[in-house]
Design a protein around this motif. Structure first.
Motif, PDB file in Angstrom:
ATOM      1  N   LEU A  70       0.856  -1.178   0.000  1.00  0.00           N
ATOM      2  CA  LEU A  70       0.000   0.000   0.000  1.00  0.00           C
ATOM      3  C   LEU A  70       0.890   1.226   0.000  1.00  0.00           C
ATOM      4  N   ARG A  97      -2.281  -9.970  -2.725  1.00  0.00           N
ATOM      5  CA  ARG A  97      -3.096  -9.524  -1.587  1.00  0.00           C
ATOM      6  C   ARG A  97      -4.208 -10.513  -1.269  1.00  0.00           C
ATOM      7  N   PHE A 104      -5.991  -3.085  10.188  1.00  0.00           N
ATOM      8  CA  PHE A 104      -5.438  -1.735  10.279  1.00  0.00           C
ATOM      9  C   PHE A 104      -5.525  -1.216  11.703  1.00  0.00           C
ATOM     10  N   PHE A 110     -15.448  -0.041   6.665  1.00  0.00           N
ATOM     11  CA  PHE A 110     -16.197   0.779   5.707  1.00  0.00           C
ATOM     12  C   PHE A 110     -17.438   1.293   6.403  1.00  0.00           C
ATOM     13  N   GLU A 126     -15.487  -9.709  -4.291  1.00  0.00           N
ATOM     14  CA  GLU A 126     -14.341 -10.060  -5.121  1.00  0.00           C
ATOM     15  C   GLU A 126     -14.205 -11.552  -5.414  1.00  0.00           C
TER      16      GLU A 126
ATOM     17  N   THR B 122      -9.058   7.791   6.953  1.00  0.00           N
ATOM     18  CA  THR B 122      -9.308   6.713   7.913  1.00  0.00           C
ATOM     19  C   THR B 122      -8.811   5.369   7.381  1.00  0.00           C
ATOM     20  N   ASP B 123      -7.975   5.418   6.342  1.00  0.00           N
ATOM     21  CA  ASP B 123      -7.368   4.184   5.807  1.00  0.00           C
ATOM     22  C   ASP B 123      -8.354   3.264   5.097  1.00  0.00           C
ATOM     23  N   GLN B 124      -9.585   3.737   4.860  1.00  0.00           N
ATOM     24  CA  GLN B 124     -10.556   2.843   4.207  1.00  0.00           C
ATOM     25  C   GLN B 124     -10.172   2.556   2.762  1.00  0.00           C
ATOM     26  N   ASN B 126      -7.076   2.330   1.715  1.00  0.00           N
ATOM     27  CA  ASN B 126      -6.050   1.292   1.837  1.00  0.00           C
ATOM     28  C   ASN B 126      -6.680  -0.059   2.128  1.00  0.00           C
ATOM     29  N   ALA B 127      -7.724  -0.061   2.967  1.00  0.00           N
ATOM     30  CA  ALA B 127      -8.383  -1.324   3.286  1.00  0.00           C
ATOM     31  C   ALA B 127      -9.012  -1.929   2.033  1.00  0.00           C
ATOM     32  N   LEU B 128      -9.610  -1.079   1.212  1.00  0.00           N
ATOM     33  CA  LEU B 128     -10.184  -1.564  -0.049  1.00  0.00           C
ATOM     34  C   LEU B 128      -9.110  -2.231  -0.896  1.00  0.00           C
ATOM     35  N   ARG B 129      -7.977  -1.530  -1.019  1.00  0.00           N
ATOM     36  CA  ARG B 129      -6.901  -2.083  -1.845  1.00  0.00           C
ATOM     37  C   ARG B 129      -6.383  -3.380  -1.244  1.00  0.00           C
ATOM     38  N   ALA B 130      -6.251  -3.404   0.083  1.00  0.00           N
ATOM     39  CA  ALA B 130      -5.759  -4.620   0.731  1.00  0.00           C
ATOM     40  C   ALA B 130      -6.726  -5.775   0.519  1.00  0.00           C
ATOM     41  N   LEU B 131      -8.009  -5.474   0.359  1.00  0.00           N
ATOM     42  CA  LEU B 131      -8.997  -6.536   0.150  1.00  0.00           C
ATOM     43  C   LEU B 131      -9.168  -6.861  -1.333  1.00  0.00           C
ATOM     44  N   THR B 133      -9.713  -4.731  -3.969  1.00  0.00           N
ATOM     45  CA  THR B 133     -10.592  -3.897  -4.783  1.00  0.00           C
ATOM     46  C   THR B 133      -9.832  -2.684  -5.293  1.00  0.00           C
TER      47      THR B 133
END
Ligand SMILES: Nc1ncnc2c1ncn2[C@@H]1O[C@H](COP(=O)(O)OP(=O)(O)OP(=O)(O)O)[C@@H](O)[C@H]1O
Ligand SMILES: [Mg+2]
Lengths: 282, 257
Positions: A70, A97, A104, A110, A126, B122-124, B126-131, B133
């Motif tokens: 990231l 990934r 985090f 979300f 996904e 809020t890193d969301q 980054n969380a999307l990318r980590a998941l 998406t």
């Protein structure tokens, strides 16, 4: 064709015990003029635990973000699951990934989705997994962390500790083989923290998950390092103090000024005479 | 002094480069699978239906004010009956598209920048990318599609209620006969005007959404940064709309007429 066989070999090597799943080789990163990681090298062995300690701002979260790519490192080589991620595009990185779960530090749930949708996000969006299977998996994971009755709430309606547990559930829902915990137990009461620690231990010892645990809570760090999970003959899972070999499989890293200032087992860390470590531990 | 200018230029160039890159990625993602259908529907509802009230209200009052103003001016030439023509041409070619776009910038541009900005801090994201998406696919594409498709629709509606507002004023204040008004509305209109009235909002919708997404995704500096991004998105979006209006008008005038 050549590439195919290379991938084969990589897979074979990774399936053996003692295979390195995450490898940092002289990784460096600076934000503008501020050097965060000066020279970081370590290896995470499959099924083992790496516990990263360090003062606030020492670059622990940054290191985890580099593993998931990231954040891009300025220099150095990073291997994850047999892939050299520093050479991959964002698109190619997605397949790496798929096997990485990250919790985090601030949860990063979300906030437009319910707890259930958060936990099942990856499976719903996904993967081609049938909806009933996803629902079942989500319930199962929410059961683990004891939040089943909150499944249809929004994250903003949860307490801080509950949010953190949802974040853990989201990361483990798709069964990744590597889990990165960024302060997963910080701010939890001791009982819930122990539940989370037990979960980390169970995933590691029963499912073979390799884990990197970043924490300030020494109590949790030592607990995870010195305990192991075993399934008894009756099928019940028991957590108990780790025997000699097992205790060697958890390794501590202490970051200071962008460098590793200590690397070793729990026992070695306890016995260390280094004054900085001593103040940190006391 | 010199260094400050250099730094500013570098920053601007970087910003422009990032904007172009995001826009190109968004366009590419729009035409390749996967598309997050659920999000697309949600954004059409949010951007299209959600903006209806503001757009209709501003259209209505603009048309009415326009009729009032032009009626007074036209009186001096004894040309009061052609008020319908003036209202319809101004609304369809210029005021409808621009005012709708400005209202949309205020309403959806700010919303997008604030939402994406807070997801960044809020890193969301980054969380999307980590998941697994791609945030461009998941967040930018649905908003872009909705903005691009709904801007012309909203503009057409604003034009219509604007002309209706003009009729109310013409009929009851200026005492122009209804039949005269409506025939003068259609008389002065050419096909080219309708084209211009539809192409402009396409461009504006595209600009508003891409600028807001770009600004939102580049947010830095916590909650304060989100506030700043929201302001920047509205200001940059509005200026872009007005500047683009000039260039598109000029381009279409040479191409169409
Ligand atoms: N986006 C960024 N821009 C500039 N500097 C950053 C950024 N992210 C982190 N830093 C800096 O990098 C350093 C390391 O940050 P990091 O979040 O990795 O610390 P940490 O070890 O996780 O600390 P903590 O224990 O408080 O979570 C900090 O000094 C921080 O100021
Ligand atoms: Mg941190």
């Amino acid at each position: 064709m050549v590439q195919g066989s290379e991938a084969q070999t990589a897979k074979q090597i990774l399936s053996e015990t003692g295979a390195p799943v995450v490898m940092f080789d002289r990784v460096q990163l600076a934000f503008d003029d501020k050097v965060v990681l000066a020279d970081l090298s370590f290896t995470l062995i499959k099924g083992h635990t790496k516990i990263i300690l360090g003062a606030s701002g020492s670059g622990k979260s940054t290191a985890l973000k580099i593993i998931t790519w990231l954040l891009k490192a300025d220099a150095g080589v990073v291997w994850v699951n047999g892939q050299r991620v520093d050479q991959l595009t964002e698109h190619e990185m997605m397949s790496v990934r798929a096997d990485l779960g990250m919790i985090f530090q601030e949860g990063a749930l979300f906030d437009s989705l319910t707890v259930r949708e958060n936990v099942g996000y990856k499976l719903y969006e996904e993967t081609a997994m049938p909806l009933e299977d996803v629902d079942r998996r989500v319930e199962e994971v929410l059961g683990f962390i004891g939040l089943i009755e909150h499944a249809d709430k929004m994250p903003s309606e949860l307490s801080g500790g509950q949010r953190r547990r949802v974040a853990i559930a989201r990361a483990m829902a798709f069964k990744p083989s590597i889990l990165l915990y960024d302060e997963a137990t910080t701010g939890l009461d001791p009982i819930t923290a122990t539940t989370v620690d037990d979960e980390i231990i169970k995933l590691r010892d029963l499912e073979g998950v390799s884990s990197i645990v970043v924490t300030h809570q020494l109590r949790d760090a030592f607990y995870v390092a010195t305990h192991m999970a075993e399934r008894g003959p009756d099928g019940a899972v028991r957590i108990m103090p780790a025997s000699g070999d097992k205790a060697e499989e958890a390794e501590f890293i202490m970051l200071k000024d962008g460098l590793i200032c200590f690397e070793g087992t729990a026992e070695e860390l306890r016995r260390s005479a280094d004054p900085y470590l001593k103040t940190f531990l006391s | 002094m010199f260094q400050a200018i250099e730094r500013w230029l570098k920053g601007a160039a970087l910003e422009a480069q990032e904007y172009v890159r995001l826009t190109m990625a968004a366009v590419r993602c729009t035409f390749t699978p996967p598309i997050y259908r659920h999000d697309v529907v949600e954004q059409f509802d949010l951007i299209g239906v959600g903006s209806l009230t503001v757009v209709l209200l501003s259209g209505l009052f603009t048309g009415a004010a326009l009729a009032m103003q032009t009626g007074l001016t036209l009186d001096r030439f004894g040309a009061r009956p052609v008020v319908g023509q003036l209202v319809s041409i101004s609304m369809i070619k210029e005021l409808g598209p621009v005012l709708t776009a400005l209202m949309l910038t205020g309403r959806i541009g700010s919303g997008i920048a604030a939402e994406l900005g807070s997801m960044v801090v809020t890193d969301q994201i980054n969380a999307l990318r980590a998941l697994g998406t791609d945030p461009v696919r998941k967040l930018v594409v649905p908003r872009l599609l909705a903005g691009f498709c709904m801007a012309p629709v909203l503009t057409a509606l604003a034009d219509f209620v604007g002309i209706f507002g003009g009729w109310v004023v013409a009929r009851f204040t200026l005492q122009v006969n209804s039949g005269v008004y409506w025939s003068s509305v259609t008389n002065g209109l050419y096909m080219q005007d309708a084209w211009m009235g539809l192409i402009k909002p396409l461009v504006f919708g595209f600009l508003i959404v891409t600028i807001a997404c770009h600004v939102g995704l580049r947010t830095a500096g916590g909650t304060a940064g989100v506030g700043k991004s929201t302001t920047v998105a509205v200001v940059a979006g509005s200026v872009a709309v007005i500047a683009a209006d000039f260039f598109v008008t000029q381009l279409l005038a040479t191409l169409l007429y």
